[in-house]
Design an enzyme around this catalytic site. Sequence first.
Site, PDB file in Angstrom:
ATOM      1  N   ARG A 247      60.165  -1.619  22.113  1.00 12.64           N
ATOM      2  CA  ARG A 247      61.286  -1.523  23.054  1.00 12.64           C
ATOM      3  C   ARG A 247      61.461  -2.835  23.835  1.00 12.64           C
ATOM      4  NH1 ARG A 247      61.536   1.607  19.781  1.00 12.64           N
ATOM      5  NH2 ARG A 247      61.606   3.892  19.928  1.00 12.64           N
TER       6      ARG A 247
ATOM      7  N   SER B  38      65.422   9.522  25.076  1.00 10.58           N
ATOM      8  CA  SER B  38      63.985   9.584  25.323  1.00 10.58           C
ATOM      9  C   SER B  38      63.650   8.772  26.568  1.00 10.58           C
ATOM     10  CB  SER B  38      63.227   9.033  24.108  1.00 10.58           C
ATOM     11  OG  SER B  38      61.840   9.129  24.305  1.00 10.58           O
TER      12      SER B  38
ATOM     13  N   GLU C 234      61.006   4.232  29.253  1.00  7.70           N
ATOM     14  CA  GLU C 234      61.722   3.513  28.215  1.00  7.70           C
ATOM     15  C   GLU C 234      63.161   3.293  28.655  1.00  7.70           C
ATOM     16  OE1 GLU C 234      63.398   4.876  23.887  1.00  7.70           O
ATOM     17  OE2 GLU C 234      61.245   5.049  24.236  1.00  7.70           O
TER      18      GLU C 234
END
Length: 298
Positions: free
Chosen positions: A172, A222, A292
Amino acid sequence: MQQVNLIQMFPGYDIKQNQALSAYTNTRVGGPADWIFWPKKLAELKDVVRYAHDQTIPVTVLGNASNLIIGDNGLSGLVIFLTNLTDITLDTHTVTAGAGAAIIDVTQVAAEHSLTGLEWAAGIPGSVGGAVFMNAGAYGGQVAESLVSADVLTPTGEIKTYTNAELDFGYRHSTVQATGEIILSATFALAPDEQTAIVARMEDFNTRRASKQPLEYPSCGSVFKRPEGYFAGKLIMDSDLQGYQVGGAQVSTKHAGFIVNKGDATGSDYVAVIQHVQATVQAKFDVALEPEVRILGK
Protein backbone atom coordinates in the site's frame (compact mmCIF):
# COMPACT_ATOMS: atom_id res chain seq x y z
CA MET A 1 -6.71 31.78 0.89
CA GLN A 2 -10.25 33.12 0.67
CA GLN A 3 -9.06 36.32 -1.03
CA VAL A 4 -8.29 34.24 -4.12
CA ASN A 5 -11.26 33.62 -6.42
CA LEU A 6 -10.37 30.68 -8.63
CA ILE A 7 -13.70 30.87 -10.46
CA GLN A 8 -12.89 34.39 -11.64
CA MET A 9 -9.24 33.53 -12.21
CA PHE A 10 -10.07 30.59 -14.50
CA PRO A 11 -13.36 31.35 -16.30
CA GLY A 12 -14.87 28.35 -18.04
CA TYR A 13 -13.07 25.86 -15.80
CA ASP A 14 -15.23 23.50 -13.74
CA ILE A 15 -14.53 24.95 -10.30
CA LYS A 16 -16.87 25.15 -7.32
CA GLN A 17 -16.47 26.95 -4.00
CA ASN A 18 -17.34 25.73 -0.49
CA GLN A 19 -18.88 22.45 -1.62
CA ALA A 20 -19.38 19.57 0.83
CA LEU A 21 -17.09 16.68 -0.08
CA SER A 22 -19.61 14.18 1.31
CA ALA A 23 -21.39 14.41 -2.06
CA TYR A 24 -18.34 12.94 -3.79
CA THR A 25 -16.89 10.33 -1.41
CA ASN A 26 -17.75 6.64 -1.21
CA THR A 27 -18.32 6.92 2.54
CA ARG A 28 -20.71 9.88 2.03
CA VAL A 29 -18.85 11.81 4.74
CA GLY A 30 -16.67 14.90 4.58
CA GLY A 31 -16.99 18.61 5.20
CA PRO A 32 -16.52 21.41 2.65
CA ALA A 33 -13.52 22.19 0.48
CA ASP A 34 -12.54 25.78 -0.19
CA TRP A 35 -12.41 24.93 -3.87
CA ILE A 36 -13.13 21.80 -5.93
CA PHE A 37 -11.81 21.51 -9.48
CA TRP A 38 -12.63 18.98 -12.19
CA PRO A 39 -10.10 19.53 -15.02
CA LYS A 40 -11.51 18.63 -18.43
CA LYS A 41 -8.07 18.33 -20.01
CA LEU A 42 -4.41 18.30 -19.06
CA ALA A 43 -3.82 21.95 -20.01
CA GLU A 44 -6.43 23.07 -17.46
CA LEU A 45 -4.85 20.93 -14.76
CA LYS A 46 -1.41 22.41 -15.47
CA ASP A 47 -2.74 25.96 -15.32
CA VAL A 48 -4.45 25.57 -11.98
CA VAL A 49 -1.71 23.48 -10.34
CA ARG A 50 0.95 26.01 -11.31
CA TYR A 51 -1.20 28.84 -9.97
CA ALA A 52 -1.87 26.98 -6.71
CA HIS A 53 1.86 26.36 -6.30
CA ASP A 54 2.71 30.02 -6.91
CA GLN A 55 0.02 31.16 -4.45
CA THR A 56 0.91 28.46 -1.86
CA ILE A 57 -2.63 27.10 -1.98
CA PRO A 58 -2.77 23.56 -0.52
CA VAL A 59 -3.70 20.94 -3.13
CA THR A 60 -5.36 17.57 -2.48
CA VAL A 61 -5.95 15.19 -5.36
CA LEU A 62 -8.76 12.63 -5.13
CA GLY A 63 -9.59 9.90 -7.60
CA ASN A 64 -12.89 8.14 -7.06
CA ALA A 65 -12.63 9.01 -3.35
CA SER A 66 -13.14 5.36 -2.49
CA ASN A 67 -10.39 4.61 0.03
CA LEU A 68 -10.44 7.65 2.26
CA ILE A 69 -12.22 9.41 5.10
CA ILE A 70 -12.54 13.19 5.10
CA GLY A 71 -13.08 15.03 8.37
CA ASP A 72 -16.20 17.01 9.20
CA ASN A 73 -14.36 20.33 8.85
CA GLY A 74 -13.41 19.47 5.29
CA LEU A 75 -10.19 20.37 3.49
CA SER A 76 -8.46 23.69 3.13
CA GLY A 77 -7.31 24.88 -0.27
CA LEU A 78 -7.95 23.16 -3.57
CA VAL A 79 -9.34 19.65 -4.06
CA ILE A 80 -8.89 18.18 -7.53
CA PHE A 81 -10.95 15.32 -8.95
CA LEU A 82 -9.41 13.73 -12.05
CA THR A 83 -12.60 11.96 -13.09
CA ASN A 84 -12.54 13.49 -16.59
CA LEU A 85 -9.07 12.13 -17.43
CA THR A 86 -10.31 8.70 -18.40
CA ASP A 87 -8.77 7.74 -21.77
CA ILE A 88 -7.82 4.07 -22.12
CA THR A 89 -5.61 3.00 -25.04
CA LEU A 90 -3.98 -0.26 -26.10
CA ASP A 91 -0.69 -1.03 -27.83
CA THR A 92 -0.30 -4.75 -28.44
CA HIS A 93 0.03 -6.11 -24.90
CA THR A 94 0.14 -2.82 -22.99
CA VAL A 95 -2.76 -0.74 -21.70
CA THR A 96 -2.40 2.94 -20.83
CA ALA A 97 -5.12 4.61 -18.79
CA GLY A 98 -5.74 8.12 -17.52
CA ALA A 99 -5.57 8.62 -13.76
CA GLY A 100 -9.31 9.27 -13.57
CA ALA A 101 -10.30 6.06 -15.34
CA ALA A 102 -12.02 3.52 -13.11
CA ILE A 103 -9.71 0.56 -12.59
CA ILE A 104 -12.78 -1.64 -13.21
CA ASP A 105 -13.07 -0.17 -16.72
CA VAL A 106 -9.41 -0.93 -17.40
CA THR A 107 -9.92 -4.56 -16.42
CA GLN A 108 -12.90 -4.75 -18.78
CA VAL A 109 -10.89 -3.35 -21.70
CA ALA A 110 -8.08 -5.79 -20.97
CA ALA A 111 -10.52 -8.70 -20.90
CA GLU A 112 -12.15 -7.60 -24.16
CA HIS A 113 -8.73 -7.80 -25.81
CA SER A 114 -7.82 -11.14 -24.19
CA LEU A 115 -5.13 -9.68 -21.93
CA THR A 116 -4.48 -11.06 -18.46
CA GLY A 117 -2.88 -9.50 -15.40
CA LEU A 118 -5.54 -7.21 -13.97
CA GLU A 119 -8.34 -9.61 -13.10
CA TRP A 120 -7.73 -9.06 -9.37
CA ALA A 121 -8.94 -5.46 -9.79
CA ALA A 122 -12.22 -6.34 -11.50
CA GLY A 123 -14.36 -5.17 -8.58
CA ILE A 124 -12.22 -2.46 -6.98
CA PRO A 125 -14.17 0.83 -6.98
CA GLY A 126 -11.11 3.10 -7.25
CA SER A 127 -9.42 5.05 -10.02
CA VAL A 128 -6.19 4.22 -11.83
CA GLY A 129 -4.42 7.12 -10.15
CA GLY A 130 -5.55 6.02 -6.71
CA ALA A 131 -4.59 2.41 -7.45
CA VAL A 132 -1.06 3.44 -8.41
CA PHE A 133 -0.77 5.87 -5.49
CA MET A 134 -1.70 3.14 -2.99
CA ASN A 135 -0.26 0.15 -4.91
CA ALA A 136 -3.74 -1.32 -4.68
CA GLY A 137 -4.10 -5.06 -4.50
CA ALA A 138 -6.57 -7.89 -3.96
CA TYR A 139 -6.77 -11.66 -4.32
CA GLY A 140 -3.01 -12.07 -4.61
CA GLY A 141 -2.50 -9.37 -7.26
CA GLN A 142 -1.27 -5.78 -7.03
CA VAL A 143 -0.46 -2.81 -9.24
CA ALA A 144 3.29 -3.27 -8.86
CA GLU A 145 3.19 -6.61 -10.69
CA SER A 146 2.11 -5.21 -14.06
CA LEU A 147 2.77 -1.47 -14.03
CA VAL A 148 5.48 -0.36 -16.45
CA SER A 149 5.45 3.38 -15.86
CA ALA A 150 3.38 6.31 -14.66
CA ASP A 151 3.32 9.92 -15.83
CA VAL A 152 3.01 12.53 -13.11
CA LEU A 153 2.56 16.29 -12.89
CA THR A 154 4.91 18.10 -10.51
CA PRO A 155 3.68 20.95 -8.29
CA THR A 156 5.37 23.39 -10.70
CA GLY A 157 3.43 22.03 -13.67
CA GLU A 158 6.09 19.83 -15.29
CA ILE A 159 5.44 16.29 -16.53
CA LYS A 160 7.79 13.46 -15.74
CA THR A 161 7.71 9.70 -16.01
CA TYR A 162 8.42 7.18 -13.26
CA THR A 163 9.42 3.61 -14.02
CA ASN A 164 8.11 0.78 -11.88
CA ALA A 165 11.38 0.66 -9.93
CA GLU A 166 11.38 4.43 -9.35
CA LEU A 167 7.91 4.25 -7.81
CA ASP A 168 9.41 2.17 -4.98
CA PHE A 169 6.28 0.09 -4.55
CA GLY A 170 5.60 -1.56 -1.22
CA TYR A 171 2.56 -2.76 0.66
CA ARG A 172 0.00 0.00 0.00
CA HIS A 173 2.91 2.32 -0.74
CA SER A 174 4.41 4.23 -3.65
CA THR A 175 6.94 7.04 -3.74
CA VAL A 176 4.30 9.46 -5.04
CA GLN A 177 2.73 9.52 -1.57
CA ALA A 178 5.63 11.70 -0.42
CA THR A 179 6.37 13.87 -3.47
CA GLY A 180 3.23 15.99 -3.87
CA GLU A 181 3.05 14.98 -7.53
CA ILE A 182 -0.18 14.16 -9.35
CA ILE A 183 -0.47 10.88 -11.20
CA LEU A 184 -1.72 11.55 -14.73
CA SER A 185 -1.68 8.11 -16.35
CA ALA A 186 -0.32 4.61 -15.97
CA THR A 187 0.84 1.95 -18.41
CA PHE A 188 0.43 -1.74 -17.64
CA ALA A 189 2.17 -4.66 -19.36
CA LEU A 190 -0.22 -7.59 -19.71
CA ALA A 191 -0.09 -11.01 -21.33
CA PRO A 192 -2.33 -12.76 -23.87
CA ASP A 193 -4.69 -15.43 -22.58
CA GLU A 194 -7.98 -17.09 -23.41
CA GLN A 195 -10.74 -14.55 -22.99
CA THR A 196 -13.09 -17.08 -21.41
CA ALA A 197 -10.49 -17.88 -18.74
CA ILE A 198 -9.92 -14.18 -18.01
CA VAL A 199 -13.64 -13.49 -17.69
CA ALA A 200 -14.11 -16.56 -15.48
CA ARG A 201 -11.44 -15.32 -13.06
CA MET A 202 -13.00 -11.86 -12.95
CA GLU A 203 -16.43 -13.30 -12.27
CA ASP A 204 -15.02 -15.55 -9.54
CA PHE A 205 -13.36 -12.60 -7.78
CA ASN A 206 -16.51 -10.50 -8.07
CA THR A 207 -18.68 -13.30 -6.73
CA ARG A 208 -16.38 -13.75 -3.76
CA ARG A 209 -16.31 -10.00 -3.16
CA ALA A 210 -20.11 -9.72 -3.26
CA SER A 211 -20.56 -12.67 -0.89
CA LYS A 212 -18.10 -11.38 1.70
CA GLN A 213 -18.09 -7.59 1.52
CA PRO A 214 -20.86 -5.18 2.62
CA LEU A 215 -21.39 -3.66 -0.82
CA GLU A 216 -24.94 -2.65 0.11
CA TYR A 217 -23.67 0.22 2.29
CA PRO A 218 -21.34 3.17 1.65
CA SER A 219 -17.86 2.39 2.96
CA CYS A 220 -14.21 3.26 2.51
CA GLY A 221 -13.27 -0.31 1.61
CA SER A 222 -10.82 -2.29 3.67
CA VAL A 223 -9.92 -0.08 6.62
CA PHE A 224 -6.71 -1.61 7.99
CA LYS A 225 -3.50 -2.93 6.52
CA ARG A 226 -2.82 -6.62 7.02
CA PRO A 227 -0.62 -7.03 10.13
CA GLU A 228 2.29 -9.38 9.59
CA GLY A 229 1.20 -12.87 10.56
CA TYR A 230 -2.47 -11.94 11.00
CA PHE A 231 -5.61 -10.86 9.20
CA ALA A 232 -7.11 -7.60 10.39
CA GLY A 233 -10.69 -8.75 9.83
CA LYS A 234 -10.22 -11.87 11.95
CA LEU A 235 -8.58 -9.93 14.78
CA ILE A 236 -11.52 -7.51 14.80
CA MET A 237 -14.05 -10.33 14.64
CA ASP A 238 -12.31 -12.24 17.45
CA SER A 239 -12.44 -9.05 19.52
CA ASP A 240 -16.26 -9.17 19.29
CA LEU A 241 -16.33 -5.83 17.51
CA GLN A 242 -18.65 -6.63 14.62
CA GLY A 243 -21.65 -4.36 14.94
CA TYR A 244 -19.77 -1.87 17.12
CA GLN A 245 -21.15 1.55 16.19
CA VAL A 246 -20.55 5.24 16.84
CA GLY A 247 -23.18 7.51 15.36
CA GLY A 248 -23.79 6.16 11.87
CA ALA A 249 -20.43 4.39 11.43
CA GLN A 250 -20.48 0.65 12.14
CA VAL A 251 -18.01 -2.21 12.00
CA SER A 252 -19.68 -4.33 9.35
CA THR A 253 -21.52 -7.41 10.54
CA LYS A 254 -20.74 -8.99 7.16
CA HIS A 255 -16.98 -8.34 7.02
CA ALA A 256 -15.16 -7.10 10.11
CA GLY A 257 -12.49 -5.38 8.03
CA PHE A 258 -15.02 -2.81 6.77
CA ILE A 259 -16.66 0.15 8.47
CA VAL A 260 -19.95 1.09 6.83
CA ASN A 261 -22.12 4.19 6.85
CA LYS A 262 -25.51 3.11 8.16
CA GLY A 263 -27.11 6.33 6.99
CA ASP A 264 -25.94 9.40 8.87
CA ALA A 265 -22.27 8.84 9.70
CA THR A 266 -19.76 11.66 10.00
CA GLY A 267 -16.03 11.66 9.60
CA SER A 268 -15.73 11.91 13.37
CA ASP A 269 -17.87 8.77 13.74
CA TYR A 270 -15.52 6.87 11.43
CA VAL A 271 -12.41 8.02 13.26
CA ALA A 272 -13.95 7.13 16.63
CA VAL A 273 -14.74 3.60 15.45
CA ILE A 274 -11.24 3.18 14.00
CA GLN A 275 -9.61 4.31 17.23
CA HIS A 276 -11.79 2.02 19.35
CA VAL A 277 -11.01 -0.95 17.11
CA GLN A 278 -7.28 -0.21 17.29
CA ALA A 279 -7.32 0.11 21.08
CA THR A 280 -9.38 -3.06 21.57
CA VAL A 281 -7.26 -5.22 19.26
CA GLN A 282 -4.06 -3.85 20.81
CA ALA A 283 -5.30 -4.68 24.31
CA LYS A 284 -6.59 -8.15 23.42
CA PHE A 285 -3.91 -9.41 21.00
CA ASP A 286 -1.02 -6.93 21.35
CA VAL A 287 -1.26 -6.21 17.63
CA ALA A 288 -1.18 -2.66 16.27
CA LEU A 289 -3.63 -2.13 13.42
CA GLU A 290 -2.45 0.50 10.94
CA PRO A 291 -5.09 2.18 8.77
CA GLU A 292 -4.94 1.42 5.07
CA VAL A 293 -7.57 4.06 4.42
CA ARG A 294 -6.41 7.66 4.06
CA ILE A 295 -7.77 10.02 6.73
CA LEU A 296 -7.73 13.64 5.54
CA GLY A 297 -8.72 16.90 7.21
CA LYS A 298 -9.98 17.39 10.74
